[in-house]
Every structure is written in structure tokens, then in C-alpha cells.
Design a protein around this motif. Structure first.
Motif, PDB file in Angstrom:
ATOM      1  N   THR A   1       2.936  -2.488   2.782  1.00  0.00           N
ATOM      2  CA  THR A   1       4.026  -1.519   2.792  1.00  0.00           C
ATOM      3  C   THR A   1       4.287  -1.169   4.243  1.00  0.00           C
ATOM      4  O   THR A   1       3.363  -0.821   4.969  1.00  0.00           O
ATOM      5  CB  THR A   1       3.629  -0.278   1.986  1.00  0.00           C
TER       6      THR A   1
ATOM      7  N   ALA B   1       7.012   9.400   6.509  1.00  0.00           N
ATOM      8  CA  ALA B   1       6.759  10.136   5.273  1.00  0.00           C
ATOM      9  C   ALA B   1       6.911   9.230   4.055  1.00  0.00           C
ATOM     10  O   ALA B   1       6.085   9.261   3.139  1.00  0.00           O
ATOM     11  CB  ALA B   1       7.733  11.311   5.171  1.00  0.00           C
ATOM     12  N   LEU B   2       7.974   8.425   4.043  1.00  0.00           N
ATOM     13  CA  LEU B   2       8.217   7.567   2.885  1.00  0.00           C
ATOM     14  C   LEU B   2       7.078   6.572   2.697  1.00  0.00           C
ATOM     15  O   LEU B   2       6.581   6.387   1.580  1.00  0.00           O
ATOM     16  CB  LEU B   2       9.558   6.846   3.058  1.00  0.00           C
ATOM     17  N   ALA B   3       6.655   5.944   3.792  1.00  0.00           N
ATOM     18  CA  ALA B   3       5.563   4.975   3.691  1.00  0.00           C
ATOM     19  C   ALA B   3       4.302   5.665   3.175  1.00  0.00           C
ATOM     20  O   ALA B   3       3.595   5.134   2.316  1.00  0.00           O
ATOM     21  CB  ALA B   3       5.308   4.340   5.055  1.00  0.00           C
ATOM     22  N   GLY B   4       4.048   6.876   3.675  1.00  0.00           N
ATOM     23  CA  GLY B   4       2.875   7.616   3.237  1.00  0.00           C
ATOM     24  C   GLY B   4       2.927   7.900   1.754  1.00  0.00           C
ATOM     25  O   GLY B   4       1.939   7.756   1.029  1.00  0.00           O
ATOM     26  N   ARG B   5       4.108   8.275   1.294  1.00  0.00           N
ATOM     27  CA  ARG B   5       4.286   8.597  -0.113  1.00  0.00           C
ATOM     28  C   ARG B   5       4.084   7.357  -0.987  1.00  0.00           C
ATOM     29  O   ARG B   5       3.410   7.404  -2.001  1.00  0.00           O
ATOM     30  CB  ARG B   5       5.701   9.113  -0.288  1.00  0.00           C
ATOM     31  N   LEU B   6       4.680   6.245  -0.562  1.00  0.00           N
ATOM     32  CA  LEU B   6       4.554   5.004  -1.330  1.00  0.00           C
ATOM     33  C   LEU B   6       3.090   4.574  -1.396  1.00  0.00           C
ATOM     34  O   LEU B   6       2.600   4.156  -2.442  1.00  0.00           O
ATOM     35  CB  LEU B   6       5.402   3.898  -0.699  1.00  0.00           C
ATOM     36  N   ARG B   7       2.391   4.696  -0.266  1.00  0.00           N
ATOM     37  CA  ARG B   7       0.991   4.290  -0.245  1.00  0.00           C
ATOM     38  C   ARG B   7       0.151   5.192  -1.128  1.00  0.00           C
ATOM     39  O   ARG B   7      -0.730   4.727  -1.849  1.00  0.00           O
ATOM     40  CB  ARG B   7       0.453   4.319   1.185  1.00  0.00           C
ATOM     41  N   ALA B   8       0.436   6.503  -1.085  1.00  0.00           N
ATOM     42  CA  ALA B   8      -0.336   7.419  -1.921  1.00  0.00           C
ATOM     43  C   ALA B   8      -0.138   7.086  -3.396  1.00  0.00           C
ATOM     44  O   ALA B   8      -1.045   7.249  -4.209  1.00  0.00           O
ATOM     45  CB  ALA B   8       0.091   8.854  -1.644  1.00  0.00           C
ATOM     46  N   LEU B   9       1.065   6.622  -3.748  1.00  0.00           N
ATOM     47  CA  LEU B   9       1.317   6.253  -5.140  1.00  0.00           C
ATOM     48  C   LEU B   9       0.610   4.957  -5.512  1.00  0.00           C
ATOM     49  O   LEU B   9       0.512   4.618  -6.688  1.00  0.00           O
ATOM     50  CB  LEU B   9       2.817   6.087  -5.366  1.00  0.00           C
ATOM     51  N   GLY B  10       0.161   4.226  -4.521  1.00  0.00           N
ATOM     52  CA  GLY B  10      -0.594   3.019  -4.824  1.00  0.00           C
ATOM     53  C   GLY B  10       0.095   1.730  -4.435  1.00  0.00           C
ATOM     54  O   GLY B  10      -0.356   0.651  -4.808  1.00  0.00           O
TER      55      GLY B  10
ATOM     56  N   VAL C   1      -0.077  -0.487  -2.176  1.00  0.00           N
ATOM     57  CA  VAL C   1      -0.841  -1.035  -1.050  1.00  0.00           C
ATOM     58  C   VAL C   1      -1.232  -2.472  -1.372  1.00  0.00           C
ATOM     59  O   VAL C   1      -1.084  -2.923  -2.507  1.00  0.00           O
ATOM     60  CB  VAL C   1      -2.110  -0.205  -0.745  1.00  0.00           C
TER      61      VAL C   1
ATOM     62  N   GLU D   1      14.338   1.866  -0.805  1.00  0.00           N
ATOM     63  CA  GLU D   1      12.931   2.176  -0.544  1.00  0.00           C
ATOM     64  C   GLU D   1      12.061   0.959  -0.836  1.00  0.00           C
ATOM     65  O   GLU D   1      11.054   0.735  -0.170  1.00  0.00           O
ATOM     66  CB  GLU D   1      12.473   3.349  -1.403  1.00  0.00           C
TER      67      GLU D   1
END
Lengths: 89, 632
Positions: free
Chosen positions: A12, A17-26, A28, A60
Motif C-alpha cells: 500500500t 492519513a489515507l495510507a495509515g487508515r488502509l493499513r490499519a484496516l489490513g 498490507v 483510494e
């Protein structure tokens, strides 16, 4: 992605912020993601990831690169077109 | 008193658990992001516990407003323990947040919610094994039935007594040297949560985020392999999604459902049967009951000024406002069912593309729907949108979504002037409000120039049967709010309007002369001539609009106190009045919240002027058009 397609995530992109959010959702490396359906306007997509479902726009989705399949060009979750095979001459 | 923070992913049932524990009535919805601000409650009486319900987050990053609220509370207010509620149906994602919490210097308890749902999907969690691996107590609870709560409290009591140091167990490689240096330095300065803060800084500034996220999920994969059994994935109600999310039928089905809701609430002839719809029936019964009550209470009184005041100013005004309460509850009952079942989240998915035209996303549907209830919480929930630009647009648009308090007037005038088409008129008014919002949103989007698009990343909640408990709680809250307002603002406004209509500017009783209200109304009435209520009784309409600025329901009671609507309007002017009322500035409370939420001074001044201008233009156009067709 189009309904029915699935793929494995390569990475990713970005560090915001967007990348962080996407990664937190999984979203990766190594996670399996599949496209269940599209909204009537073709965008956003409804994806299945790690046993839950998440709606995501193509814009996104372009951040999420998928593993290169055999004979396929490199592509992202946000890609709109169908997979095209690269012809080797 | 010990403080317990309740943390978890959006829509995992924190607010439901919070209500269960504290007997509170926090709003619960099947929609991520229903809780925007933290809520506090108490349990256990004398030496009880203080519970803080924090907004749902996927990670403890400082990006979205919800994340900032939750992160700041955990870092700065030092709760005695963090109860991490997790959705047992998606353990993998839930544990990401857990791992971040474990990096903090605070006792953590992991509580799995909705294990029954998970089990039906073939997921079983071995809590003892997980507790051993994570080094924290792990329990199962049901936020719905309260099952497992005593055990959870016991485990929390025990864990609270011990100090806990933050740790990172998920990294297979040794931790980066810079991380250990930073954490060590902070620790020497005596800062709490040094490990968490150092890791966070390295992720944000040192480009470590991608690797950290991969490692965390790698670790989660390894522990799930040992502690969680999963028998394949079961699709969640695919037949329902096949209909509701159908490329062609999805949107028509959604609008049909919305129309049915209005028909059920306002239909004069339910499904063509000639009988009134349930909502109408409820209103008529309430009306009759209140009339009888007034007759009994005032029956023995001699006719005098005071009796007139009571019967017209007080009972007339409040009675009219109250008689609409059951009808309003009927509408929100239906809306709550749609929301609680997960249908509204589908609508956000369907309607995201059109919303993007306004610089918004499907997520903006939540404030919009809240706006149909009350503009005040709706304006507050705008905070959940990601960019300030979209928050500005949405805050401005919200008053166009008819709030519940406008409903009594819609009901009154549509039943009086369009008796056979009342449901169509009311649905049309709601539709027109939405149309006005869409048009002004698109316009604002254009005027404000190219902004960064609002990202749309929304978890799709599973369908579930609407819970009677949630519905009842929401009805109770709305009912209480309405009664409270009826007893204060509406009562005062309606009594004041009646008195002002009976007293002359020279403070004598008006016996055929001009009253204060009439005098004021006449001053303003010329402005409303193009809208069709500038005539002899036009001042009454103006007076009703003025009291509507205090509270929207007060417009109805003002009309009632001034002798009813039938003499004041023609069908065309009733329609223009309705449109004006639909668009003009919201009540004092909502305007005050708008002012406090909107950071830009220019917007604070321009927005009310724009609402007023839009209202006037819509009313004038409607009157000119329909009075031509219907002849006045």
C-alpha cells in the motif's frame, strides 16, 4: 478490480492519513482481497478482506498494489479495466 | 473512583455495552461512527466505576477527529484500565487495535462481543490461549443481553490493581535502534506511554509505518492460527444484497422504501383502502384525546380573558404540537428500523457517486439522516467527515434536510389544503429539501474550487434484525426531547404569541384594534407579498414564521393560537409558506450550534442570509407558478 476478481496485496503506497487508515484496516502485503460487487455507478467497490467487507473508491484503491499474476501486468485494486494478458512475442 | 475507558473498532457494540453497564441512552446504530464524542456514565453505586465510551477507531492514529478524541483521552487522562471491545466476527482486524493498546503503559482487558454471531459464521475463539499469548485477561461478553458482564468486571477489577508496562511483541526483527533510543529518552523524562509514542513517531516521521503494519498483521496471523478456529467464510445475507445492492434495482428499491415510510406515516388512504395510514390514525386519536382533556379541564370555567388564554394560547398551541408526537414517532420508528438493520449503510454505498458531485462522500449520508431527526446532533456529527472542506459544505446543507420538528406544520397544512394527497405533499417537501441540498452542494463544490476529494473507506456492517431494545430507547429519547421542548420553548412561544396578538402597542387589550403582533407582522408583510401571504391575514403567517425561529414546532402552535391555518392561506400560498418554512434558517438552538461549529466568520454570517434567500426565492417561485395554475 471487477466483481469476482481476487488478488494478493503487494503493498500500500504513501505515508499519509489515507495510507495509515488502509493499513490499519489490513490492506498490507500478503492480504487476500476480492471484489464482491460495484455500486450502480461503477464506483465505489465492495471488497472483502480478512473476513469483513469494506466499501472503497477506485481513487483510494489505486494506492493498493496487487501482486503481479502470471502473464498479467502489474495492477492496483483501483484498476477499472479487466485484466489483459500481455502477449509475449 | 476508578475510570474505565471503552475502546474498540467502529460499530463493534461499544455504545450498546455502555448503555447496558450504565443504564444510559447513548445512540446506537448499525453504522460505523455513530459516537462522535466521548460519553461518560457510572455503574455500581457508591464506590462504583466511571465508564468513558470513546469513538470507534481502527487504529490509534491522530488523523480523523474520532481517532484524535480517543487517542488524546488514552494518553492524557490516564484511565485505570482500557476495556478493548472487539467484534468476534472479524477477529483479525479487531486485534490490530489491541496490539496498539498493548504498546501503552496501561492495563488492558480484551472483551469479545457478538460471539454468537461469530459462531454461526464458524469462528470460535480460544480465549484462554489468547490471554496467554497477549498477556492480558480475555473474556467474552454480550452487549445485547448483558451476559458475561459480571465476569468481565471481575477480571477488570483484578487487572486494574496491577501496573502494566507497554510492550511490542509483534516484531520478529529486533526493534529499530532509533525506536529504543527515543523510548529510553522519553522514559528518562518520566513520560508515560514512551514505547507507544516512540513507535508512533517513527511510523509517522521515519517511514516505518508500512513495515510496522505488516509486522502487526503478521503477528496477528500467527496468533490466530493457534487461538482461533475458522470454518470458511459465510456470506452475509447474499440474497438481500443481491436486491438492495443490485446495479439497476438498488436505488429504486431504496426510494420505494423511503416512499413507503412516508405513506405509512402520512397516507390519508393507506394502500388505497380508504382507511388512514397508521401514522395518521395515531395523530387523529391523539388530537381527539387532547381535545377531550381540554374540554374536561376547562369545562367548569366562566368565559373570561384568562379562560381564553388557557384554551387558545396554552391548550391550542401545545395541544396541536403534541398531537403530532405519535406521528413523528411513527416516522422515526421506520427510519430507525432501516438504520439498525444495516440498510442505510447500503444506501451510502449506492449513493456515494452522486454525493461526490457535491464534494461529499457516502459517509455524509449519516449526518443527512440525523438531520431528518434534529439538526443539532446532525451538525455535530459532521465532524466525522474527513476534510474541513466537506465539513463546511455539509454543515451548510443540513438545515435543508427537514428536521422532525418541521413535521407538524407539514402535516397540518398538507392535511388542510391537500387532503387527498397529503403523503405526496409531505414526501415532496422532503424531496425538495434534498434537491435544494443537492443543488446548493454542487454549487458550493464548484464555487469553492478544486479541493482534495473526500476519501471514502467504509466498513459495510452485517445485516441484523432491528433490536427492540434499541428502537425503544431511541423512541424514549425522542419522546422525552419533544415533551421537554413542548413544556418549555413551545409553551412559552405559543403563550407569548397569543398574548402579543391580544395586546395593542399601547399595552391595552385589543378589542378589534391592532395588536402588537399584527403591527409587527404588517411591517414585515410587504416582503412576503410575492409569496402570497401579504394580504389581510398575512401577518399571522409572518408571526408563525418568527416564532418558528425559536423552535420549529412553535410555528404550528402560533398558527393555532391565532385561530388556525384555514383562513390564512390558499393552496398556492400554503405551498409557498411550506417551502419557505422548509428552507429558512433553522431554530435558535441549531443556529447556535452552527455558529459554534463553523470556524469561518464569513460562513457564519453568510449562511443564514443564504438560507433566507433560498427560502424566499423558492416560496416566491412556487406561489407565482401555482397561483397561475390554481387561480390564487
Amino acid at each position: 478490480m471487477r466483481p469476482g476478481e481476487r488478488g494478493s496485496i503487494l503493498r500500500t503506497e504513501g505515508n499519509d492519513a489515507l495510507a495509515g487508515r488502509l493499513r490499519a484496516l489490513g490492506f498490507v502485503r500478503g492480504a487476500e482481497v476480492s471484489c464482491e460487487r460495484l455500486s450502480p455507478f461503477g464506483d465505489p467497490m465492495l471488497l472483502r478482506l480478512r473476513g469483513f467487507r469494506v466499501a472503497l473508491r477506485r481513487e483510494e484503491g489505486a494506492r493498493i498494489m496487487l501482486e503481479k499474476g502470471e502473464g498479467h501486468e502489474n495492477h492496483s485494486v483501483g484498476r477499472e479495466s479487466e485484466l489483459r494478458e500481455i502477449r509475449v512475442i | 473512583m476508578k475510570t474505565i475507558a471503552l475502546v474498540g473498532n467502529p460499530n463493534c457494540g461499544k455504545s450498546a455495552l455502555f448503555n447496558c453497564l450504565t443504564g444510559g441512552d447513548a445512540a446506537v446504530g448499525n453504522w460505523p461512527g455513530v459516537t462522535v464524542e466521548r460519553k461518560e456514565g457510572f455503574s455500581g453505586g457508591r464506590d462504583g466505576l466511571r465508564w468513558v465510551d470513546l469513538p470507534g477507531v481502527y487504529a490509534l492514529a491522530p488523523y480523523t477527529p474520532e481517532e484524535r478524541v480517543t487517542r488524546r483521552f488514552l494518553l492524557e487522562e490516564t484511565p485505570d484500565i482500557v476495556v478493548n471491545l472487539a467484534d468476534a466476527a472479524s477477529p483479525e482486524r479487531s486485534l490490530y487495535l489491541t496490539l496498539q493498546l498493548l504498546e501503552m503503559d496501561v492495563p488492558v482487558l480484551l472483551a469479545w462481543n457478538m460471539e454468537d454471531v461469530a459462531e454461526r459464521q464458524g469462528i470460535t475463539i480460544d480465549k484462554d490461549k489468547l490471554a496467554g499469548m497477549l498477556g492480558i485477561p480475555v473474556v467474552g461478553v454480550s452487549a445485547l443481553t448483558g451476559e458475561g458482564i459480571p465476569e468481565m468486571l471481575q477480571a477488570a477489577e483484578k487487572a486494574m490493581r496491577q501496573r502494566r508496562q507497554g510492550r511490542i511483541a509483534w516484531s520478529r526483527k529486533p526493534l529499530p535502534e532509533t525506536l529504543r533510543e527515543m523510548a529510553g529518552e522519553m522514559e528518562r523524562q518520566g513520560r508515560r506511554h514512551s514505547l507507544f509514542l516512540a513507535a508512533e513517531r517513527l511510523e509517522r516521521e521515519g517511514g516505518w509505518q508500512e513495515e510496522a503494519a505488516e509486522e502487526r498483521y503478521g503477528y496477528i496471523g500467527r496468533i490466530l492460527e493457534r487461538a482461533v478456529q475458522s470454518r470458511g467464510e459465510e456470506r452475509d445475507a447474499p440474497f438481500l444484497d443481491r436486491l438492495l445492492l443490485h446495479p439497476a434495482w438498488g436505488i429504486p428499491v431504496f426510494f420505494l422504501a423511503m416512499f413507503l415510510v412516508f405513506h405509512l406515516t402520512f397516507g390519508a388512504s393507506f394502500l388505497g383502502s380508504g382507511l388512514p395510514a397508521p401514522g395518521v390514525f395515531l395523530r387523529m386519536s391523539a388530537e381527539r384525546g387532547l381535545e377531550m382533556l381540554a374540554a374536561v379541564l376547562l369545562g367548569g370555567m366562566q368565559p373570561c380573558f384568562f379562560r381564553e388564554f388557557l384554551s387558545e394560547g396554552i391548550f391550542g398551541g401545545i395541544g396541536t404540537a403534541l398531537s403530532f408526537l405519535p406521528q413523528m414517532l411513527c416516522l422515526f420508528f421506520c427510519m430507525d428500523i432501516l438504520e439498525d438493520s444495516g440498510c442505510m449503510a447500503r444506501a451510502a454505498f449506492l449513493l456515494d457517486a452522486p454525493m461526490r458531485r457535491m464534494g461529499l462522500s457516502g459517509r455524509a449520508l449519516l449526518p443527512a439522516l440525523t438531520g431528518f431527526g434534529c439538526s443539532v446532533p446532525a451538525i455535530l456529527s459532521v465532524r466525522t467527515l474527513e476534510t474541513e472542506r466537506s465539513r463546511k459544505i455539509m454543515r451548510f446543507l443540513l438545515p435543508f434536510f427537514s428536521c422532525g420538528a418541521k413535521l407538524p406544520l407539514y402535516g397540518l397544512l398538507s392535511a388542510a389544503f391537500f387532503p387527498r394527497y397529503a403523503d405526496w405533499v409531505v414526501a415532496g417537501l422532503y424531496g425538495f429539501g434534498i434537491l435544494a441540498a443537492v443543488c446548493s452542494g454542487a454549487l458550493l463544490h464548484k464555487i469553492m474550487g478544486q479541493g482534495d476529494g473526500q476519501p471514502f473507506v467504509m466498513e459495510m456492517p452485517a445485516y441484523r434484525l432491528p433490536r427492540w431494545k434499541n428502537l425503544r430507547r431511541s423512541m424514549n429519547r425522542r419522546c422525552g426531547d419533544y415533551l421537554g421542548k413542548a413544556a418549555t420553548v413551545i409553551l412559552t412561544a405559543s403563550a407569548a404569541v397569543w398574548l402579543l396578538s391580544r395586546v395593542t402597542p399601547a399595552f391595552t387589550l385589543a378589542e378589534g384594534e391592532e395588536s402588537i403582533l399584527e403591527w409587527g407582522g404588517r411591517m414585515l408583510a410587504p416582503l412576503f407579498v410575492p409569496l402570497g401571504f401579504g394580504g389581510k391575514d398575512g401577518w399571522k403567517a409572518v408571526a408563525a414564521l418568527l416564532s418558528g425561529l425559536l423552535a420549529k414546532e412553535a410555528a404550528v402552535s402560533a398558527l393555532a393560537a391565532l385561530g388556525g391555518a384555514s383562513g390564512i392561506f390558499t393552496p398556492a400560498s400554503a405551498l409557498s409558506f411550506l417551502l419557505f418554512y422548509l428552507l429558512y434558517p433553522p431554530c435558535a438552538a441549531a443556529t447556535a450550534v452552527y455558529w459554534s461549529e463553523e470556524p469561518s466568520r464569513r460562513w457564519r454570517i453568510c449562511a443564514p442570509a443564504a438560507w433566507l434567500g433560498a427560502a424566499w426565492a423558492a416560496g416566491a417561485l412556487a406561489y407565482q407558478f401555482f397561483s397561475g395554475i390554481w387561480g390564487g
